[in-house]
Design an enzyme around this catalytic site. Structure first.
Site, short mmCIF file in Angstrom:
data_model
loop_
_atom_site.label_atom_id
_atom_site.label_comp_id
_atom_site.label_asym_id
_atom_site.label_seq_id
_atom_site.Cartn_x
_atom_site.Cartn_y
_atom_site.Cartn_z
N ASP A 1 5.37 4.14 -4.19
CA ASP A 1 6.58 4.30 -3.36
C ASP A 1 7.60 2.98 -3.32
O ASP A 1 7.19 1.89 -3.55
CB ASP A 1 6.23 4.42 -1.86
N GLU B 1 -8.51 4.85 -6.21
CA GLU B 1 -8.00 3.97 -7.27
C GLU B 1 -9.06 3.42 -8.36
O GLU B 1 -8.72 3.48 -9.48
CB GLU B 1 -7.15 2.62 -6.72
N1 ADE Z 1 0.52 0.54 -0.74
C1 ADE Z 1 0.97 1.36 -1.52
N2 ADE Z 1 2.22 1.47 -1.00
C2 ADE Z 1 2.45 0.21 -0.14
C3 ADE Z 1 3.38 -0.37 0.70
N3 ADE Z 1 4.50 0.34 0.87
N4 ADE Z 1 3.12 -1.13 1.51
C4 ADE Z 1 1.81 -1.91 1.68
N5 ADE Z 1 0.72 -1.25 0.85
C5 ADE Z 1 0.97 -0.16 0.00
#
Ligand code: ADE
Length: 252
Positions: free
Chosen positions: A210, A19
């Site tokens: 996500d 990142e």
């Molecule tokens: N970082 C990226 N996706 C995530 C998620 N679903 N929960 C926690 N941290 C994350």
């Protein structure tokens, strides 16, 4: 009351090297030669003065010495934040930046980048008698009012919820829904807690990899979108840094 200072110094705390890399590359930031942190701390820092005059420090929480993985989650984020402010002084603004899950039912899409309106913990559950410790557990760290900045930088806005887990239990989900969360991640409430205690203005900038309430498995979706989301994060962070430089935050 003294007039609010123009924004001349920003610190960004980032958990994953993947990142941080696009930002370091984009600004050609210099690694700090001798570590400003107590040796052998894992954190890694870069510095640069941007073309608009803004002094920028980027701090990556580093790799874990034993497991060789990124130091994700709240412990490393809090320590890195405190150490960064101790080493570089109080900035006009400190950001927790990185990738995150988003809630599709609340409009989040992969590739969106969010600016926090508030950060909460959804896994510090302390339900005792009068409710004060319970509220302390959630934290409720309000971000400064930055709706104008979000609009100008092309960011969505929403509540960001933090725990130490990538997965999501039914209890986590109930609490995040009750708190109005749009974004789920693993650092920002811990960074916000440190900033609250040090009286440093704080906001989170999170790029969605996500969809937490979607059909795909979180880890697979996260891994396949990490690169694109980190690139989107860099573009939006550059817009934010351009807009905040040389002006008080209160103009937004
Ligand atoms: N970082 C990226 N996706 C995530 C998620 N679903 N929960 C926690 N941290 C994350």
């Amino acid at each position: 009351m003294a007039a609010e200072a123009d924004c001349a110094h920003v610190i960004i705390i980032i958990a994953m090297k993947e990142e941080a890399a696009p930002l370091v590359e984009f600004y050609r930031l210099e690694p700090l030669g001798s570590s400003p942190f107590i040796e052998p701390s894992p954190m890694v820092a870069w510095r640069g003065t941007l073309r608009n005059g803004l002094l920028l420090h980027v701090v990556w929480c580093g790799h874990d010495e034993r497991f060789g993985v990124n130091n994700v989650a709240t412990t490393a984020a809090a320590v890195s934040t405190y150490a960064a402010v101790a080493a570089f002084g109080k900035p006009a603004l400190l950001l927790s930046a990185g990738t995150a899950g988003g809630f599709g039912q609340r409009g989040a899409r992969v590739g969106d980048v969010y600016l926090s309106t508030k950060c909460v913990f959804h896994s510090r559950r302390i339900p005792v008698s009068d409710g004060t410790l319970e509220e302390y557990g959630f934290g409720h760290f309000r971000s400064p009012p930055l709706a104008g900045l979000a609009a100008a930088a092309g960011l969505k806005q929403g509540v960001v919820s933090t725990s130490d887990s990538l997965d999501c239990t039914p209890t986590d989900m109930d609490l995040m829904m009750a708190e109005g969360a749009v974004v789920k991640e693993m650092e920002c409430a811990a960074v916000a807690w440190v900033c609250q205690n040090l009286h440093v203005p704080f906001v989170a900038v999170k790029s969605i990899t996500d969809i937490v309430d979607g059909q795909k498995a979180t880890r697979a979706e996260f891994e396949s979108n990490l690169h694109a989301a980190s690139s989107a994060l860099q573009h939006r962070l550059a817009a934010v840094l351009d807009l905040v430089a040389g002006r008080p935050l209160s103009v937004w």
